[in-house]
Structure formats: C-alpha cells, structure tokens
Design an enzyme around this catalytic site. Structure first.
Site, short mmCIF file in Angstrom:
data_model
loop_
_atom_site.label_atom_id
_atom_site.label_comp_id
_atom_site.label_asym_id
_atom_site.label_seq_id
_atom_site.Cartn_x
_atom_site.Cartn_y
_atom_site.Cartn_z
N SER A 1 0.82 -1.21 0.00
CA SER A 1 0.00 0.00 0.00
C SER A 1 0.85 1.26 0.00
CB SER A 1 -0.93 0.01 1.22
OG SER A 1 -0.18 -0.06 2.42
N ASN B 1 -3.78 6.32 -0.70
CA ASN B 1 -3.41 6.35 0.72
C ASN B 1 -2.69 7.64 1.10
OD1 ASN B 1 -4.58 3.98 1.51
ND2 ASN B 1 -2.80 2.73 1.05
#
Length: 284
Positions: A119, A190
């Site tokens: 991520s 993110n």
C-alpha cells in the site's frame, strides 16, 4: 505475455480476496502462506463467500464450485515455478517482502512477472533484490478486494511496458479499474486517505466528539459512504499505523505523524474488525 495462472503469496484478508476474484474470473490460482493453517482458513472463507454469492444469484452454483476448485493450496513456494504472475500480499514490512522475492527469484520461470500488493512501500527497493526488476511492479488492490473496483499500478525505476500491459490486462479481466501511479510514498489514494483517517483519530483523542458523531459528520457533511473511524477499523489499525509511519519516514513531514491514541490501541491489540475491537466493538 498472456497470463493464465496467478500465484498469491500471503493468505490473509488481501491475499484471499485476490485469490477469490482471480479464480472467479477463470485464472488458475496458487495460494501460499508460511502457515498452512492460514491457507486452510482462507479456503474456508473463500468457500463461504462464493456460496453466499451463489445464494444471491450473483454467480451460479456451478461457477462457485468451479472457482473454488481453481485455487490450489500450496505449502511450498516451489509450487510457483511455472506461474505467469505472482502477487505478493504479505504484511507491510520491506524486509518480509524482499525475503519473499529473493526466494521467488530462485524458483520462478524467467518469464514470471512479480507484483507486490504493497500500500505504499518502494517498488524500486523491493525489485532491487530480484533477478527481474524490469518485470516487477506494484498492483495495489483495496479491501475488500471482491468489492472494491480500483487497482493502483505502480512502476519501479526499471519496470518495462510489457509487465505493465500484462498487469493491466489482468486487472481488466478481474473487473477492476486501473490508475497508473508514479512511485512515491503511499502512491495516490493512501497519500490522501491516511492523513484524513489520522485527523479523525486526533479529533477523538482531543475529546471533541464521539466516534459515532465523527463518522456521522463525515458521512452526512462530506457525503462519504463510511465514516473515517469505521473505515480505519476496516483497514486495520495496525496497517494504518504502519502506513502512517512509512509516510512520515519517507517524507519527514510531521503532518503525517500518527496519533498517540492510534499507537495505544495497536499496542493493546485493538486492531479493528480483524481483532473484534477497534473504535467500535464487532464481537457481537
């Protein structure tokens, strides 16, 4: 290269979601975890999910059973010798991911493409320990994988177009929408999301509002489908903390610092849905 087989390393929430979607779309899937019990649990949960999809008439019963049969439980990475694409989905620690790819480099066919579901960790750094940095890229799926439609594809410094094209084709077959992202800490989604989740936790830490009111405020005031604290629980508070620390370390910008309350909850084992307790209680 046409991809017909996919190896998934890591049978946790993300890995089993990727395996389920790939098998449903006709890929031969090889699912590995260092703990065989985790693979067994993943197959059980995938079976439950596919049976639920069949009951809701989203897929047929035959399709459900066939998809489950396409997933092969693996107890050794040597089973990945001839897979066309490997997607790694182990915990967000660079040393863990590099260890996986070092091992895969000694096993897989030279034509196998390597992808990481990170991520936010560096694709280039991860690829540097392999024998094929030109065939290494990021494929960042979002949780829950069977539901979320987005995949971020991230190039490392040496990633070649052939690997990117193959990954895009796989994502399209999986029914996902792709956005291409240049390599940077936490990529796009993110990079924007983590500070928002942390700010919601700071608001709670300062006693300005209850979790319910914070989430209601963002749902009704910003038209978000889920509140930030409920979303943090879904992501996993340990994952949120790790990604926050990565962003802080990579940028040196204090605006990405994680709240003390988040640290305390992780230390207490209150990780969100995965542990049964986070900002909300899921044990019932």
């Amino acid at each position: 290269m046409e991809v017909t087989s996919i190896g998934v390393v890591g049978a946790g929430l993300m890995g089993r979601g990727i395996a389920q979607v790939a098998a449903t779309k006709g890929y031969d899937v090889y699912l590995y975890d260092i703990d065989p019990a985790v693979v067994d649990h993943a197959l059980f949960k995938i079976g439950q999910r596919l049976a639920s999809e069949a009951r809701k008439a989203r897929i047929s019963q035959d399709e459900s059973e066939l998809a489950l049969r396409r997933i092969r439980a693996c107890t050794d990475l040597s089973d990945f010798i001839d897979v066309h694409l490997v997607i790694e989905a182990v915990p967000e620690k660079m040393e863990h991911k590099q260890a996986v790819f070092r091992r895969l480099s000694t096993i897989c066919s030279p034509r196998t493409i390597f992808a990481t579901n990170t991520s936010g960790l560096s694709i280039t750094e991860m690829a540097s320990v392999t024998d094929r940095p030109e065939s290494f890229l990021g494929m960042h799926f979002f949780h829950p994988v069977p539901v979320m439609k987005l995949v971020e594809i991230i190039r490392g410094s040496e990633t070649e177009e052939e690997a990117v094209d193959a990954a895009k084709t796989v994502c399209e077959r999986l029914g996902k929408r792709v956005i291409e992202v240049g390599e940077a800490p936490l990529f796009v989604v993110n990079r924007i999301l983590v500070p928002m989740l942390n700010e919601a936790i700071f608001v709670l830490q300062e006693g300005l509002a209850t979790p319910e009111d914070i989430d209601t405020g963002m749902k009704l005031g910003a038209n978000h489908p889920i509140g930030p604290l409920a979303l943090a629980d879904m992501v996993g508070l340990d994952t949120l903390l790790d990604t926050s620390l990565t962003l802080l370390s990579e940028t040196g910008d204090t605006k990405y610092r994680p709240p003390q309350l988040l640290r305390q909850m992780v230390r207490a084992g209150k990780l969100g849905r995965k542990s049964g307790v986070g900002f909300y209680d899921y044990r019932d």
